[in-house]
Design an enzyme around this catalytic site. Structure first.
Site, PDB file in Angstrom:
ATOM      1  CB  ALA A   1      -0.964   0.007   1.185  1.00 21.76           C
TER       2      ALA A   1
ATOM      3  CB  THR B   1      10.643  -9.597 -12.739  1.00 23.36           C
ATOM      4  OG1 THR B   1      11.551  -9.310 -13.789  1.00 23.36           O
ATOM      5  CG2 THR B   1      10.220 -11.057 -12.787  1.00 23.36           C
TER       6      THR B   1
ATOM      7  CB  CYS C   1       4.001   3.346  10.630  1.00 26.37           C
ATOM      8  SG  CYS C   1       3.305   1.967   9.741  1.00 26.37           S
TER       9      CYS C   1
HETATM   10  C1  LIG Z   1      -0.325  -0.865   6.490  1.00 24.42           C
HETATM   11  C2  LIG Z   1      -0.882   0.344   5.852  1.00 24.42           C
HETATM   12  C3  LIG Z   1      -0.211   0.976   4.805  1.00 24.42           C
HETATM   13  C4  LIG Z   1       1.121   0.497   4.297  1.00 24.42           C
HETATM   14  O1  LIG Z   1       0.986  -0.713   3.629  1.00 24.42           O
HETATM   15  P1  LIG Z   1       2.290  -1.569   3.221  1.00 24.42           P
HETATM   16  O2  LIG Z   1       1.740  -2.641   2.348  1.00 24.42           O
HETATM   17  O3  LIG Z   1       2.840  -2.073   4.522  1.00 24.42           O
HETATM   18  O4  LIG Z   1       3.209  -0.646   2.513  1.00 24.42           O
HETATM   19  C5  LIG Z   1      -0.794   2.072   4.233  1.00 24.42           C
HETATM   20  N1  LIG Z   1      -1.967   2.545   4.671  1.00 24.42           N
HETATM   21  C6  LIG Z   1      -2.647   1.984   5.677  1.00 24.42           C
HETATM   22  C7  LIG Z   1      -3.947   2.542   6.121  1.00 24.42           C
HETATM   23  C8  LIG Z   1      -2.122   0.861   6.306  1.00 24.42           C
HETATM   24  O5  LIG Z   1      -2.777   0.297   7.320  1.00 24.42           O
END
Ligand SMILES: *Cc1c(COP(=O)(O)O)cnc(C)c1O
Length: 387
Positions: free
Chosen positions: A74, A242, A327
């Site tokens: 994400a 890839t 985070c």
């Molecule tokens: C975990 C999360 C992300 C980051 O996703 P990743 O796949 O770990 O990069 C971004 N936005 C929200 C709301 C999340 O919970």
């Protein structure tokens, strides 16, 4: 002894059934070929696995498989969405709207664009953490190109009115992105009703592997998303590199399982969350952050009055929980999400996020209740004795 896991919002374990599928695409007796290899069967088999997974992920959100672009997660999807839109414009001709409670993976790229001269409005939520469609409407400027509002917040589980915001953006001819990393696989997600132009997905939030995600990119849209990673033109030019067949097969299987099990699982998890709350709420001076809003079934973010969150977390070492979001927990700053909802520094510091998931049991919840009751009672006695 491993702690009891109450941190499903930070990440989930890979479902055994998902891991089993992934295994088929790694070793030499499996389909390890490059999905871009067009000249032999190993390439075709890998490509077939990739396209099956694309169908599963598309089905889970009501999309067409041609609308799914694979990314590393994400964070990358969010970066591609924001920068991929902004790259169509000169900075002075492009204004973006986001929410103050967004994940850092939206805030940081948005602030990066602002530094380069792009317009940016950061909307404040109400006391429950909700960004209203009215607030979005008021912030729209003549050169507003993109609204990015998350579907579900990672710290509180609070749901934003994405359906109303999507309708507003559609009506005003503005592109709409939603970070749905905490929604996909947890609550029903439907791109037909939410009407996003772009939507971010992360596999490791719904029992798939880390390092794989997707960006939904609406086909019936005038948006030309500009690639941020060049080289080879994979994913219809939107994201080169890839394809990680095993990861993609993993997110596909995770999506397939979510599609069939989501409703039952959500009910079960909601029941456990309610049992957890029922078992501790009489301790008094407890507040559910976002308690007045619609939330995902698995989130329970509680402000413990008169208690320091770090001290409480230390006392609860048998439980894997988070203060603030995972985070930002490397720093001791109070959660900016809770601060934006109007909590004092002290109340934000005294908040813990419990997030429940697929493998949470009634026994886990019972043990958590016992531990929380002991810890809160002991810490409050200490505070009372010291004052
Ligand atoms: C975990 C999360 C992300 C980051 O996703 P990743 O796949 O770990 O990069 C971004 N936005 C929200 C709301 C999340 O919970």
């Amino acid at each position: 002894m491993k702690p009891i896991y109450f941190d499903y919002a930070a990440t989930t374990p890979v479902d055994d059934r998902v891991a089993e599928v992934m295994m088929r695409y790694l070793t030499r007796d499996g389909d390890f070929g490059n999905p871009a290899s067009r000249s032999h069967m190993l390439g075709w088999l890998a490509e077939e696995a990739v396209e099956n997974a694309r169908n599963e992920v598309a089905d889970l959100i009501g999309a067409d498989s041609r609308e799914i672009v694979w990314t590393s997660g994400a964070t990358e999807s969010n970066n591609l969405a924001l920068k991929g839109v902004a790259d169509n414009f000169a900075p002075e001709d492009c204004h973006l709207i986001i929410g103050a409670t967004e994940h850092k993976a939206i805030l940081d790229p948005a602030l990066h664009l602002q530094k380069k001269g792009f317009g940016l409005t950061i909307l404040q939520p109400d006391a429950d953490g909700v960004i209203s469609s009215d607030a979005v409407a008021e912030a729209i400027e003549p050169n507003t190109r993109l609204v990015s509002i998350m579907a579900a917040n990672n710290e509180t589980g609070v749901l934003n009115p994405v359906e109303a915001i999507g309708a507003l953006c559609a009506q005003r001819g503005i592109w709409f992105h939603t970070d749905a990393a905490q929604a996909v696989g947890k609550i029903p997600v439907d791109v037909a009703t939410w009407q996003p132009t772009l939507l971010s997905i992360s596999a490791h939030k719904f029992y798939g592997p880390k390092g794989i995600g997707a960006l939904y990119v609406r086909r019936r849209s005038d948006l030309q998303l500009k690639s941020q990673i060049h080289g080879g033109g994979h994913e219809r030019g939107m994201r080169s590199g890839t394809l990680a067949t095993h990861q993609i097969a993993g997110i596909g299987e995770a999506a397939r399982l979510a599609a069939t099990e989501l409703n039952e699982e959500a009910m079960r998890i909601l029941g456990l969350r309610e049992a957890l709350w029922a078992g501790i709420k009489d301790l008094g001076d407890l507040q559910i952050n976002g308690g007045g809003a619609r939330r995902t079934p698995g989130h329970l973010n509680i402000a413990f009055g008169g208690i320091d969150g770090e001290a409480l977390m230390m006392a609860l070492r048998n439980l894997a929980v988070s203060t603030g979001s995972a985070c930002t927990s490397a720093t001791v700053e109070p959660s900016f999400v809770l601060k934006a909802m109007g909590l004092s520094d002290q109340a934000a510091h005294g908040s813990l996020r419990f997030s429940l998931g697929r493998y949470t049991t009634q026994t886990d919840v019972d043990q958590a209740i016992t531990s929380i009751r002991e810890a809160v009672t002991a810490l409050r006695k200490q505070t009372a004795a010291a004052s």
